[in-house]
Design a protein around this motif. Structure first.
Motif, mmCIF file in Angstrom:
data_model
loop_
_atom_site.group_PDB
_atom_site.id
_atom_site.type_symbol
_atom_site.label_atom_id
_atom_site.label_comp_id
_atom_site.label_asym_id
_atom_site.label_seq_id
_atom_site.Cartn_x
_atom_site.Cartn_y
_atom_site.Cartn_z
ATOM 1 N N LEU A 142 -24.015 36.987 -29.629
ATOM 2 C CA LEU A 142 -22.904 37.847 -29.251
ATOM 3 C C LEU A 142 -22.388 38.566 -30.485
ATOM 4 O O LEU A 142 -22.069 37.922 -31.494
ATOM 5 C CB LEU A 142 -21.757 37.034 -28.632
ATOM 6 C CG LEU A 142 -22.035 36.269 -27.339
ATOM 7 C CD1 LEU A 142 -20.783 35.520 -26.897
ATOM 8 C CD2 LEU A 142 -22.522 37.192 -26.234
ATOM 9 N N ASP A 143 -22.314 39.897 -30.427
ATOM 10 C CA ASP A 143 -21.707 40.648 -31.526
ATOM 11 C C ASP A 143 -20.301 40.114 -31.765
ATOM 12 O O ASP A 143 -19.502 40.009 -30.837
ATOM 13 C CB ASP A 143 -21.650 42.128 -31.172
ATOM 14 C CG ASP A 143 -22.971 42.831 -31.432
ATOM 15 O OD1 ASP A 143 -24.015 42.157 -31.396
ATOM 16 O OD2 ASP A 143 -22.959 44.064 -31.651
ATOM 17 N N SER A 144 -19.990 39.815 -33.034
ATOM 18 C CA SER A 144 -18.812 38.981 -33.291
ATOM 19 C C SER A 144 -17.828 39.539 -34.294
ATOM 20 O O SER A 144 -16.909 38.835 -34.715
ATOM 21 C CB SER A 144 -19.272 37.588 -33.769
ATOM 22 O OG SER A 144 -20.040 36.954 -32.774
ATOM 23 N N LEU A 145 -17.967 40.783 -34.715
ATOM 24 C CA LEU A 145 -16.932 41.366 -35.560
ATOM 25 C C LEU A 145 -15.640 41.483 -34.758
ATOM 26 O O LEU A 145 -15.643 41.863 -33.583
ATOM 27 C CB LEU A 145 -17.366 42.740 -36.060
ATOM 28 C CG LEU A 145 -18.393 42.752 -37.201
ATOM 29 C CD1 LEU A 145 -18.825 44.180 -37.501
ATOM 30 C CD2 LEU A 145 -17.813 42.100 -38.454
ATOM 31 N N ALA A 146 -14.529 41.144 -35.391
ATOM 32 C CA ALA A 146 -13.230 41.223 -34.711
ATOM 33 C C ALA A 146 -12.969 42.661 -34.256
ATOM 34 O O ALA A 146 -13.314 43.607 -34.965
ATOM 35 C CB ALA A 146 -12.128 40.757 -35.657
ATOM 36 N N PRO A 147 -12.429 42.836 -33.045
ATOM 37 C CA PRO A 147 -11.911 41.797 -32.135
ATOM 38 C C PRO A 147 -12.911 41.338 -31.087
ATOM 39 O O PRO A 147 -12.517 40.666 -30.142
ATOM 40 C CB PRO A 147 -10.742 42.517 -31.471
ATOM 41 C CG PRO A 147 -11.247 43.932 -31.318
ATOM 42 C CD PRO A 147 -12.063 44.207 -32.572
ATOM 43 N N ALA A 149 -15.343 39.161 -30.854
ATOM 44 C CA ALA A 149 -15.590 37.736 -30.604
ATOM 45 C C ALA A 149 -14.576 37.169 -29.611
ATOM 46 O O ALA A 149 -14.929 36.372 -28.734
ATOM 47 C CB ALA A 149 -15.545 36.951 -31.908
ATOM 48 N N SER A 150 -13.324 37.583 -29.730
ATOM 49 C CA SER A 150 -12.284 37.055 -28.838
ATOM 50 C C SER A 150 -12.431 37.589 -27.421
ATOM 51 O O SER A 150 -11.835 37.052 -26.488
ATOM 52 C CB SER A 150 -10.900 37.401 -29.379
ATOM 53 O OG SER A 150 -10.717 38.809 -29.436
ATOM 54 N N ILE A 151 -13.234 38.635 -27.236
ATOM 55 C CA ILE A 151 -13.511 39.179 -25.902
ATOM 56 C C ILE A 151 -14.775 38.547 -25.314
ATOM 57 O O ILE A 151 -14.785 38.072 -24.173
ATOM 58 C CB ILE A 151 -13.676 40.712 -25.968
ATOM 59 C CG1 ILE A 151 -12.392 41.381 -26.459
ATOM 60 C CG2 ILE A 151 -14.113 41.275 -24.619
ATOM 61 C CD1 ILE A 151 -12.553 42.864 -26.781
ATOM 62 N N THR A 182 -14.560 35.602 -45.935
ATOM 63 C CA THR A 182 -13.181 35.978 -45.622
ATOM 64 C C THR A 182 -12.625 35.036 -44.551
ATOM 65 O O THR A 182 -13.345 34.234 -43.961
ATOM 66 C CB THR A 182 -13.117 37.420 -45.093
ATOM 67 O OG1 THR A 182 -13.710 37.460 -43.776
ATOM 68 C CG2 THR A 182 -13.880 38.377 -46.008
ATOM 69 N N ASP A 183 -11.346 35.187 -44.282
ATOM 70 C CA ASP A 183 -10.720 34.362 -43.249
ATOM 71 C C ASP A 183 -11.259 34.700 -41.867
ATOM 72 O O ASP A 183 -11.272 33.841 -40.978
ATOM 73 C CB ASP A 183 -9.200 34.550 -43.280
ATOM 74 C CG ASP A 183 -8.480 33.491 -42.462
ATOM 75 O OD1 ASP A 183 -8.694 32.292 -42.735
ATOM 76 O OD2 ASP A 183 -7.729 33.858 -41.539
ATOM 77 N N GLU A 184 -11.715 35.938 -41.677
ATOM 78 C CA GLU A 184 -12.322 36.293 -40.387
ATOM 79 C C GLU A 184 -13.539 35.408 -40.103
ATOM 80 O O GLU A 184 -13.768 34.988 -38.965
ATOM 81 C CB GLU A 184 -12.743 37.767 -40.376
ATOM 82 C CG GLU A 184 -13.365 38.184 -39.041
ATOM 83 C CD GLU A 184 -13.853 39.628 -39.034
ATOM 84 O OE1 GLU A 184 -14.561 39.998 -38.073
ATOM 85 O OE2 GLU A 184 -13.535 40.382 -39.974
ATOM 86 N N GLY A 185 -14.326 35.116 -41.144
ATOM 87 C CA GLY A 185 -15.484 34.249 -40.969
ATOM 88 C C GLY A 185 -15.102 32.836 -40.570
ATOM 89 O O GLY A 185 -15.766 32.212 -39.720
ATOM 90 N N ARG A 186 -14.041 32.319 -41.172
ATOM 91 C CA ARG A 186 -13.584 30.974 -40.801
ATOM 92 C C ARG A 186 -13.102 30.961 -39.352
ATOM 93 O O ARG A 186 -13.412 30.034 -38.591
ATOM 94 C CB ARG A 186 -12.454 30.538 -41.731
ATOM 95 C CG ARG A 186 -11.922 29.121 -41.434
ATOM 96 C CD ARG A 186 -10.624 28.845 -42.161
ATOM 97 N NE ARG A 186 -9.571 29.795 -41.814
ATOM 98 C CZ ARG A 186 -8.893 29.769 -40.646
ATOM 99 N NH1 ARG A 186 -9.168 28.855 -39.735
ATOM 100 N NH2 ARG A 186 -7.946 30.668 -40.433
ATOM 101 N N GLN A 187 -12.363 31.997 -38.963
ATOM 102 C CA GLN A 187 -11.890 32.073 -37.580
ATOM 103 C C GLN A 187 -13.061 32.180 -36.607
ATOM 104 O O GLN A 187 -13.045 31.577 -35.520
ATOM 105 C CB GLN A 187 -10.957 33.274 -37.416
ATOM 106 C CG GLN A 187 -9.648 33.133 -38.186
ATOM 107 C CD GLN A 187 -8.820 34.402 -38.142
ATOM 108 O OE1 GLN A 187 -9.119 35.335 -37.403
ATOM 109 N NE2 GLN A 187 -7.757 34.445 -38.943
ATOM 110 N N LEU A 188 -14.085 32.936 -36.980
ATOM 111 C CA LEU A 188 -15.257 33.056 -36.126
ATOM 112 C C LEU A 188 -15.966 31.714 -35.981
ATOM 113 O O LEU A 188 -16.383 31.338 -34.876
ATOM 114 C CB LEU A 188 -16.227 34.107 -36.687
ATOM 115 C CG LEU A 188 -17.544 34.273 -35.929
ATOM 116 C CD1 LEU A 188 -17.303 34.606 -34.458
ATOM 117 C CD2 LEU A 188 -18.405 35.351 -36.598
#
Length: 444
Positions: A142-147, A149-151, A182-188
């Motif tokens: 799944l393409d996961s660049l924010a936003p 991933a949350s979708i 980055t923090d985006e990676g940790r959140q992912l």
């Protein structure tokens, strides 16, 4: 019901007699069968499961039909695909047909159109198609660049629950490697863990888009392995999908795995640039992958479509696939998979792993002899996914594909449009979903 060339008996206990199955996929002894790539078998099915496998002619005629040497396969397994991208080609084609054009077109479409309903309906369409073709397990990126991933991850979880019992579904993320610094990676990584998925990325950096070996490669790889280990995740990576001989990230992935003492499974997809290296470096890389326990999946139809494509009237000079024969000979687990379907990375495809295997035989020369290469689309990707699928074994569900073809020559020469797909011993409707179902999503 369409296309199926026979209907199994309605009884809960019956036999399919006089079949031909790839010997390498028959997980039982068959005394008296001569050597060869195919085994002559009778199958006993009881309450939706394979109850027994015997040599052809062993089961009495009253138990079920004589299928006149028709081939039988276990349900097939696609361990690398992109259900979230599928079927956007009509609204977002790739004008150049190459990887760069695909990435740009996909980014435009994702930014403008990929809400939950859009992803859900296209994913459902792909799953319906794969099911009708006899696919029993899929691992999708799944393409996961924010936003996104949350979708997309919540939609995937919904699909996994909806399709439970029909298709075993697994998921992994895909994003540029450097976001894990980055923090985006940790959140992912947390989203992936919450979804029971695998942590995935490409070995390219958004900060250095022109570099196949970006300066932050090693630092970011260590971070990916650390995030995965902390959460008990397996890894599923896009590696060296390039025509550039300087793309040599696979050996760095293997060395990082060893240095980090990583205990999870690692699947690396594509690794096409390895085919452009010297024999010595190929051997060194394969040895490192063997030491690290890395599995490999090749995506032959998509990479032959994308790679070595010129905007001039020039014929491509190579097939865009990795050194799969050499890897298998050295003991690596290797698979082939479908990858993209009717999207900017591949204009064609129909979620059909039997067709993917057929094309792989021709592109990768998996013949003369065919040997046990059929495992690369059945048993091996199932093992890579950590599930028991892709074999004919007493006690397992009777999820089968029965072909009118009687041998590999007939199977590989003609599209098997009239296959009978059995799920729990019952023939399913193999009518494919109509593309018109997606027409409203294709409008500007």
């Amino acid at each position: 019901m369409t296309h199926a060339f026979f209907q199994p008996p309605a009884a809960s206990r019956f036999a399919l007699r006089n079949l031909r199955a790839p010997r390498c996929l028959v997980a039982t002894d068959l005394p008296g069968n001569p050597a060869g790539e195919l085994a002559a078998i009778d199958l006993l099915i009881d309450n939706g499961r394979i109850a027994a496998i015997e040599a052809a002619g062993a089961m009495p005629a009253e138990l079920g039909p004589d299928l006149d040497a028709s081939m039988v396969l276990p349900g097939m397994v696609d361990c690398h695909t992109h259900l979230d991208k599928g079927h956007i080609w009509p609204r977002q084609p790739n004008p150049t047909g190459d990887g760069a054009g695909a990435s740009m077109a996909t980014m435009r479409d994702r930014t403008a159109r990929w809400n939950a309903d859009d992803v859900r309906r296209r994913m459902e369409f792909g799953l319906c198609t794969a099911y009708a073709k006899g696919v029993v397990a899929i691992s999708t990126h799944l393409d996961s660049l924010a936003p996104q991933a949350s979708i997309s991850f919540p939609v995937f979880r919904e699909m996994r629950e909806r399709w439970a019992g029909r298709i075993d579904l697994q998921v992994s993320s895909i994003a540029p490697l450097d976001i894990f610094l980055t923090d985006e990676g940790r959140q992912l990584a947390d989203i992936v863990a919450e979804s029971g998925g695998k942590l995935g990325c490409v070995t390219r950096s958004a900060r250095f888009p022109g570099e196949t070996m970006p300066p932050d490669l090693d630092e970011a790889l260590v971070r990916v392995f650390t995030l995965a280990a902390e959460r008990g995740l397996h890894l599923d990576l896009h590696v060296d999908e390039s025509t550039d001989p300087n793309a040599r990230a696979l050996i760095r992935v293997a060395r990082t795995a060893m240095a980090q003492d990583f205990t999870g499974r690692i699947l690396c997809g594509h690794v096409t640039s390895l085919a452009l290296q010297t024999d010595e470096f190929i051997e060194e890389t394969i040895a490192a992958c063997k030491d690290a326990g890395i599995d490999i999946v090749s995506l032959p139809t998509v990479n032959m479509y994308l790679q070595d494509r010129s905007q001039e009237a020039r014929t491509p000079r190579w097939r865009g696939v990795t050194v799969l024969h050499e890897m298998k000979a050295r003991g690596l687990r290797v698979a082939v998979a479908g990858d993209n379907c009717r999207d900017p990375f591949y204009a064609y495809g129909d979620h059909d792993m039997l067709d993917t295997f057929t094309q792989a035989v021709k592109i990768l020369h998996l013949d003369h002899p065919l040997g046990d290469w059929i495992r690369a689309a059945t048993e091996t990707p199932a093992a890579i996914m950590g599930i028991e699928r892709g074999v004919l074994k007493p006690g397992t569900p009777a999820d089968l594909i029965v072909l009118k073809a009687r041998d590999y020559s007939e199977m590989l020469a003609r599209a098997q449009f009239d296959r009978t797909v059995l799920r729990a011993g019952r023939a399913i409707d193999t009518t494919l979903p109509d593309y018109r179902l997606l027409d409203d999503l294709m409008r500007a």
